[in-house]
Design an enzyme around this catalytic site. Sequence first.
Site, PDB file in Angstrom:
ATOM      1  CD  GLU A 293      -2.786  -1.373   2.330  1.00 23.37           C
ATOM      2  OE1 GLU A 293      -2.889  -0.436   3.137  1.00 23.37           O
ATOM      3  OE2 GLU A 293      -3.401  -2.455   2.447  1.00 23.37           O
ATOM      4  NE  ARG A 295       7.131  -1.638  -2.444  1.00 21.51           N
ATOM      5  CZ  ARG A 295       7.277  -2.874  -2.018  1.00 21.51           C
ATOM      6  NH1 ARG A 295       6.431  -3.800  -2.388  1.00 21.51           N
ATOM      7  NH2 ARG A 295       8.274  -3.186  -1.224  1.00 21.51           N
ATOM      8  CD  GLU A 415       6.976   3.124   1.575  1.00 24.33           C
ATOM      9  OE1 GLU A 415       6.071   2.445   1.082  1.00 24.33           O
ATOM     10  OE2 GLU A 415       6.775   4.129   2.293  1.00 24.33           O
ATOM     11  CB  THR A 417      15.770  -0.459  -5.013  1.00 23.15           C
ATOM     12  OG1 THR A 417      15.779  -1.846  -5.356  1.00 23.15           O
ATOM     13  CG2 THR A 417      16.541  -0.233  -3.724  1.00 23.15           C
ATOM     14  CB  SER A 418      13.913   1.152  -9.608  1.00 18.17           C
ATOM     15  OG  SER A 418      13.408   2.437  -9.335  1.00 18.17           O
TER      16      SER A 418
HETATM   17  C1  LIG Z   1      15.705   8.617   3.136  1.00 18.46           C
HETATM   18  C2  LIG Z   1      15.388   7.204   3.445  1.00 18.46           C
HETATM   19  C3  LIG Z   1      14.288   6.905   4.208  1.00 18.46           C
HETATM   20  C4  LIG Z   1      13.988   5.570   4.538  1.00 18.46           C
HETATM   21  N1  LIG Z   1      12.923   5.287   5.352  1.00 18.46           N
HETATM   22  C5  LIG Z   1      12.763   4.027   5.808  1.00 18.46           C
HETATM   23  C6  LIG Z   1      11.776   3.740   6.795  1.00 18.46           C
HETATM   24  O1  LIG Z   1      11.028   4.605   7.257  1.00 18.46           O
HETATM   25  N2  LIG Z   1      11.674   2.466   7.258  1.00 18.46           N
HETATM   26  C7  LIG Z   1      12.464   1.470   6.796  1.00 18.46           C
HETATM   27  O2  LIG Z   1      12.324   0.338   7.259  1.00 18.46           O
HETATM   28  N3  LIG Z   1      13.406   1.709   5.836  1.00 18.46           N
HETATM   29  C8  LIG Z   1      13.574   2.952   5.349  1.00 18.46           C
HETATM   30  N4  LIG Z   1      14.531   3.224   4.403  1.00 18.46           N
HETATM   31  C9  LIG Z   1      15.370   2.134   3.913  1.00 18.46           C
HETATM   32  C10 LIG Z   1      15.076   1.780   2.463  1.00 18.46           C
HETATM   33  O3  LIG Z   1      13.858   1.096   2.386  1.00 18.46           O
HETATM   34  C11 LIG Z   1      16.262   0.966   1.937  1.00 18.46           C
HETATM   35  O4  LIG Z   1      17.342   1.874   1.805  1.00 18.46           O
HETATM   36  C12 LIG Z   1      15.949   0.296   0.630  1.00 18.46           C
HETATM   37  O5  LIG Z   1      15.036  -0.747   0.807  1.00 18.46           O
HETATM   38  C13 LIG Z   1      17.216  -0.268  -0.049  1.00 18.46           C
HETATM   39  O6  LIG Z   1      17.979  -1.010   0.833  1.00 18.46           O
HETATM   40  P1  LIG Z   1      19.557  -0.748   0.958  1.00 18.46           P
HETATM   41  O7  LIG Z   1      19.735   0.703   1.182  1.00 18.46           O
HETATM   42  O8  LIG Z   1      20.099  -1.661   1.984  1.00 18.46           O
HETATM   43  O9  LIG Z   1      20.124  -1.104  -0.466  1.00 18.46           O
HETATM   44  P2  LIG Z   1      20.542  -2.578  -0.976  1.00 18.46           P
HETATM   45  O10 LIG Z   1      19.460  -3.541  -0.663  1.00 18.46           O
HETATM   46  O11 LIG Z   1      21.900  -2.874  -0.498  1.00 18.46           O
HETATM   47  O12 LIG Z   1      20.562  -2.336  -2.543  1.00 18.46           O
HETATM   48  C14 LIG Z   1      21.693  -1.753  -3.213  1.00 18.46           C
HETATM   49  C15 LIG Z   1      21.466  -1.891  -4.713  1.00 18.46           C
HETATM   50  O13 LIG Z   1      21.401  -3.290  -5.056  1.00 18.46           O
HETATM   51  C16 LIG Z   1      20.221  -3.552  -5.763  1.00 18.46           C
HETATM   52  N5  LIG Z   1      19.748  -4.904  -5.432  1.00 18.46           N
HETATM   53  C17 LIG Z   1      19.670  -5.489  -4.218  1.00 18.46           C
HETATM   54  N6  LIG Z   1      19.162  -6.712  -4.312  1.00 18.46           N
HETATM   55  C18 LIG Z   1      18.888  -6.916  -5.616  1.00 18.46           C
HETATM   56  C19 LIG Z   1      18.329  -7.987  -6.372  1.00 18.46           C
HETATM   57  N7  LIG Z   1      17.907  -9.105  -5.789  1.00 18.46           N
HETATM   58  N8  LIG Z   1      18.204  -7.839  -7.717  1.00 18.46           N
HETATM   59  C20 LIG Z   1      18.618  -6.710  -8.325  1.00 18.46           C
HETATM   60  N9  LIG Z   1      19.138  -5.663  -7.683  1.00 18.46           N
HETATM   61  C21 LIG Z   1      19.274  -5.759  -6.338  1.00 18.46           C
HETATM   62  C22 LIG Z   1      19.222  -2.484  -5.312  1.00 18.46           C
HETATM   63  O14 LIG Z   1      18.202  -2.296  -6.271  1.00 18.46           O
HETATM   64  C23 LIG Z   1      20.148  -1.283  -5.161  1.00 18.46           C
HETATM   65  O15 LIG Z   1      20.309  -0.680  -6.434  1.00 18.46           O
HETATM   66  C24 LIG Z   1      14.811   4.536   4.040  1.00 18.46           C
HETATM   67  C25 LIG Z   1      15.919   4.857   3.237  1.00 18.46           C
HETATM   68  C26 LIG Z   1      16.219   6.159   2.951  1.00 18.46           C
HETATM   69  C27 LIG Z   1      17.439   6.453   2.124  1.00 18.46           C
END
Ligand SMILES: Cc1cc2nc3c(=O)[nH]c(=O)nc-3n(C[C@H](O)[C@H](O)[C@H](O)COP(=O)(O)OP(=O)(O)OC[C@H]3O[C@@H](n4cnc5c(N)ncnc54)[C@H](O)[C@@H]3O)c2cc1C
Length: 433
Positions: A293, A295, A415, A417-418
């Site tokens: 939701e 998203r 929420e 990544t792309s």
């Molecule tokens: C400003 C901000 C606010 C946020 N607010 C919240 C919040 O309120 N609550 C909360 O819980 N989290 C929150 N987040 C966390 C956010 O949801 C995560 O940063 C996000 O899910 C990505 O995780 P990561 O940063 O560990 O990146 P990673 O998971 O390490 O990803 C790094 C890169 O690898 C790629 N990748 C990873 N796995 C795969 C795969 N299987 N296939 C292809 N590509 C892949 C990703 O697409 C990305 O490009 C927030 C983040 C930011 C920056």
Amino acid sequence: MGDAPGTPHDSRRDGPGRRRYKIPHPKDAKILGSSYSPEGARMPDVLQIPAPTPLTSFTEDEILFRDNIRQFAEQKVRPLVKEMDDKGVFDKDLIHQFFQLGLMGIEVPEQYGGAGGRFFEAIVAVEELSRIDASAGVIVDVQNTLVNNALLRWTTEDQKKRYLPRMVADLCGAYALSEAGSGSDAFALQTKAELKGSDYVLNGRKLWITNGKEAGVFILFATVDPAAGYKGITAFIIEKEFPGFTVGKKEDKLGIRASSTCELILEDCRVPKSNVLGEVGKGYKIAIETLNEGRIGIGAQMAGVARGAWEYAAKYAQERKQFGKSIADFQGIQFQIAQMATEIEAARLMVYNAARMKDASIPFVKEAAMTKLFCSQVAERVTSLAIEIYGGYGFTKDYPVEKYWRDSKIGKIYEGTSNMQLATIAKLVMNGK
Ligand SMILES: Cc1cc2nc3c(=O)[nH]c(=O)nc-3n(C[C@H](O)[C@H](O)[C@H](O)COP(=O)(O)OP(=O)(O)OC[C@H]3O[C@@H](n4cnc5c(N)ncnc54)[C@H](O)[C@@H]3O)c2cc1C
């Protein structure tokens, strides 16, 4: 699906000042003509059912709601945007005004003090606020689409009575799933919850938590059994004052700088058993379903960001003169403005459609993922072009468009990544959904 929502113009009043949307049942349709089928059964030729309305049609209540927020955002939020962004702090009094306006409990039923509105209204609020400031948009977004949503769906009656009236009145919420080592792979989380007497004792750290500084309550995910994998994940309702709970470092960010993004530290944090949200071991389900939701909310935020930047760019193009005329007289600029407007229109339609599907209880997971994916792409493209239309001035902090571009970047990250949205979409479309 007793009162399943349909198109806005099908609405009928069923309470003071409120409209509910009803899809006309085929049996209610008026038969204008008829003929006989080969089998001899009488078949209608023409069914007079209300024509489907455009997705951009709003009910009277929705128009009133949207216009009120639009006016509030223009008058109260816009003057503070630059200072809040420069300082990286959200104005406390504005959050107070969000509560007063009913923006922090849009879907909370009237019996708990809320407005009893629909998800669609929450989405409109996020879009309108984000048009002026994406940080304002995300505060309201997290409160409504993640925290209140989780509380509305998964709480016991006792928990509803304890928390919902406060969520409406003055309690800001946050949603804590991510950790340093678990982002996209969210269910690899390490925060542990151990049952000791009548309390769970939580240890671990959460990272990136939006509203961390402002929140008084946190929906937080921890595992009761690391060996059980995702089936150990459990959601807890944690109050800021619980012993062993601390809000840690606030991030200094590229965009949505006024929205606080914080680390949370749990050191022998005692959480009463009565604060488990939903069932023990079912936290993964709560996380997946609330984020689905959420998203749509991020899609709305990005649609709002794109629209805000476009409005500035379209106006500036008419004011800026080069070669003896306004740059808007050049076809090259006109085409850019037209392309941006077209993409924004498509983005909004996706947001509205996904939100109306959610309100109609129609499965919307694919549409929500597509909405977030596409709207964040549109926001990045449109805000980037807006800077180019401003030329060198757009590259400075003296003009508003560079902030929209910085704010757009988060749409592709939080929420899910792309790439994670693409993974969801691919799985669904390849299975014929
Ligand atoms: C400003 C901000 C606010 C946020 N607010 C919240 C919040 O309120 N609550 C909360 O819980 N989290 C929150 N987040 C966390 C956010 O949801 C995560 O940063 C996000 O899910 C990505 O995780 P990561 O940063 O560990 O990146 P990673 O998971 O390490 O990803 C790094 C890169 O690898 C790629 N990748 C990873 N796995 C795969 C795969 N299987 N296939 C292809 N590509 C892949 C990703 O697409 C990305 O490009 C927030 C983040 C930011 C920056």
